[in-house]
Design an enzyme around this catalytic site. Structure first.
Site: not given
Ligand SMILES: CC(C)(COP(=O)(O)OP(=O)(O)OC[C@H]1O[C@@H](n2cnc3c(N)ncnc32)[C@H](O)[C@@H]1OP(=O)(O)O)[C@@H](O)C(=O)NCCC(=O)NCCS
Length: 326
Positions: A118, A253, A283
């Site tokens: 990520c 994020h 996500n």
């Protein structure tokens, strides 16, 4: 005396791509024992996009890259580098980035992938910034692209409801600018491999009997995210002698609304200055920050001269932050 100019990597184009298929929390609750209420309360997620069966990571990365080039009015044939951050490449090799290079017709560009889960976009942005400032290239297309729907275990309700597919991209171009001018001001990267087992994929190329599914200790990741992200955003601000008053947009994020709110509060930032897409995209790992940038660009929130604070944490553990003036 005229002000000395500095070489910077400037963002001249931003683009995003989302697969057409939207999967609501309601639809997820037909696959696993969950509810819209639980997912919204714990994560802020309301829906995610999933790629079609014939849609690849390279296709989504190319679409986002093409959108960023169009936003900049930049010809792919002149591009110096293509860097794709992904944890879900279509193939072990060649890199997704070379598929994108070919699809875009960026024949002059060198191309490679970055693997930092990520945090991948932050890592790729940092590498591209260094390549531009040291004169190795004049331009770089930095893309985050993911098809997490292919590594989700749709029998595990603790993970499968949290992720989605998509791609985002920025075009960086070398510019000689005054010190207070635009460009990537600094990037700050960290890793703690000792935490590698709190978020990982339990399979790999060569393990033919295992497709490889995402495994996560959600509570521990949450705990690490709150402390690591708070520290790295402070580090970025201190390095540039800035305070949260100077930040126009925090573009975090998009993993979990509670983590995002925690970092915003720690910075003392008004919630209206935080770009949130987790409700719509869930996500999307390395794609989440550039996709959020593309969303805020498209709706007119991002404007020239603004200061952006980007941050991400993911499997590795890896984490990082960047300060960028548009
Ligand atoms: C995953 C996360 C949302 C879980 O929230 P939580 O408040 O920690 O929830 P817990 O794991 O303690 O689970 C609470 C209960 O909900 C249940 N639960 C888990 N997933 C569920 C779901 N999708 N639907 C309904 N119930 C669920 C659990 O089984 C547990 O039930 P129990 O108390 O009967 O055992 C949270 O830990 C988180 O956001 N972690 C960070 C994840 C992340 O950001 N990862 C990506 C980083 S890049």
């Amino acid at each position: 005396m005229p002000e000395a100019l500095v070489r910077r990597a400037c963002i001249t184009g931003i683009g995003g791509y989302l697969p057409a298929r939207i999967v609501t929390n309601q639809e997820m609750s037909t696959m696993v024992d969950t509810s819209d209420e639980w997912i919204v309360e714990r994560s802020g997620i309301r829906q995610r996009h999933f790629a079609a069966a014939d849609e690849t990571c390279a296709m989504m990365a190319t679409a986002a890259g093409r959108a960023a080039l169009a936003d900049a009015g930049f010809d792919a044939a002149s591009l110096g580098a293509v860097i794709v951050a992904t944890a879900t490449p279509d193939q072990a090799f060649p890199a997704t980035a070379v598929r994108v290079q070919a699809a875009l017709g960026a024949a002059q560009a060198f191309a490679f992938d970055v693997s930092a889960a990520c945090s991948g976009f932050l890592y790729a942005l940092s590498v591209a910034d260094s390549l531009i400032r040291t004169g190795q290239t004049q331009s770089a297309l930095v893309i985050g692209a993911e098809v997490y729907s292919r590594i989700l275990d749709f029998t595990d309700r603790t993970t499968c409801v949290l992720f989605g597919d998509g791609a985002g991209a920025v075009l960086l171009q070398a510019r000689d600018v005054p010190p207070h001018g635009p460009g990537v001001l600094s990037t700050h990267l960290h890793a703690d491999g000792a935490q590698g087992d709190i978020l990982y994929v339990d399979g790999a190329v060569g393990q033919r009997d295992r497709p490889g599914y995402l495994v996560m200790n959600g509570r521990e990741v949450f705990r690490q995210a709150v402390t690591r992200l708070a520290a790295v955003v402070d580090e970025a601000m201190d390095a540039n002698h800035l305070t949260s008053q100077d930040i126009d947009w925090l573009i975090p994020h998009q993993a979990n609304r509670r983590i995002i709110d925690g970092v915003g509060k720690k910075l003392g930032l008004d919630a209206a200055r935080v770009v949130i897409t987790v409700d719509q995209h869930a996500n999307t790992s390395a794609a989440s920050v550039p996709l959020a940038m593309a969303t805020a660009k498209a709706d007119g929130r991002l404007q020239p001269g603004q200061l952006l604070l980007l941050e991400a944490l993911g499997g590795g553990l890896t984490w990082g932050a960047a300060l960028v003036r548009l």
